[in-house]
Write an enzyme that holds these catalytic residues in place. Structure first.
Site: not given
Length: 274
Positions: A95, A225, A254
């Site tokens: 991320s 996601d 995610h």
């Protein structure tokens, strides 16, 4: 476990587990190195030295008022790798950490890095612009900032119990433990640091950084996601990174470091051994 002090006096905490070829892990927002526990345990148990740090302002690192942006995050990482004299490392970012990895390579090159991995990662650019029509509107990130100022503890509970791990999807089986761990890590982050990091992960354009990748690169992303949309992120990054290997996890959210940890661990190990 250890700490280093950066050039501007910020103390960065890091974990250093196992022995063998080096793997370095950069975490997401608003988390810390604890979010990599499943991967650290697995890889260190399979013959790797695994290093993961708490980004400035997060976890057990100090909480400076300034420097909560990608250039400084990348420079902090560079100072950590220089301090440990890491060579031939495999550098993975999840991320926001994927942005940190990209900016590190963009600013510092790959002299210490042999492989890179972007996992549910924010590059090339999250926010919607004329040049990036597939991005998310700025209002989405303004909303996160507003919620953070209003009640960030509740924000972290809402993110973890909903879209981050896909627990808001029909048939999902939420883990209260996973939700609690996310909340706890979020609350360990400095309020100002976490607030500033929203801009850092959403508005930084990593396109030119990705073009500088000259090492084998693995891009992993779930196609469900809800935090970092796969088309504007992984698929777009795969077009910019030379010879990247793109792997899409069907139906995955995610937070695949937790929800799909067995598959992710196996894929990371196969890439490291490849």
């Amino acid at each position: 476990m250890g700490t280093i002090t950066t050039r501007d006096g910020t103390e960065i905490y890091y974990k250093d587990w196992g022995t063998g070829p080096v793997v370095v892990l950069s975490h997401g927002w608003p988390l810390n190195s604890d979010s990599w526990e499943a991967q650290m345990f697995f890889l260190a148990s399979n013959g790797y030295r695994v290093i993961a740090h708490d980004r400035r302002g997060h976890g057990r690192s100090s909480q400076p008022w300034n420097g909560n942006e990608m250039d400084t995050y990348a420079d902090d990482l560079a100072q950590l790798l220089d301090h440990l004299d890491v060579r031939g490392a495999s550098l993975f970012g999840f991320s926001t950490g994927g942005g940190e990895v990209a900016r590190y390579i963009g600013r510092h090159g790959t002299a210490r890095v042999a492989r890179a991995g972007l996992i549910s990662a924010v590059p090339p650019l999250m926010v919607k612009t004329e040049a990036n029509p597939g991005g998310l509107p700025l209002s989405v990130f303004d909303g996160i900032r507003t919620a953070s100022l209003a009640d960030r503890s509740q924000l972290y509970r809402n993110v973890a119990s909903g879209p981050f791990f896909g627990y808001n999807r029909p048939g999902a089986k939420p883990s209260q433990g996973v939700i609690d761990a996310f909340w706890m890590q979020g609350m360990m982050a400095g309020h100002k640091n976490a607030y500033d990091c929203i801009k850092a992960f959403s508005e930084t354009d990593f396109s030119e950084d990705l073009k500088k990748f000259d090492i084998p690169t693995l891009i992993l992303h779930g196609d469900d996601d809800q935090i970092v949309p796969v088309d504007a992120a992984a698929r777009a990054s795969a077009k910019l990174v030379p010879h990247a290997k793109l792997v899409i996890y069907p139906g995955a959210p995610h937070g695949i470091t937790d929800t799909h940890k067995e598959k992710l661990n196996a894929d990371m190990l196969a890439f490291l051994r490849g």
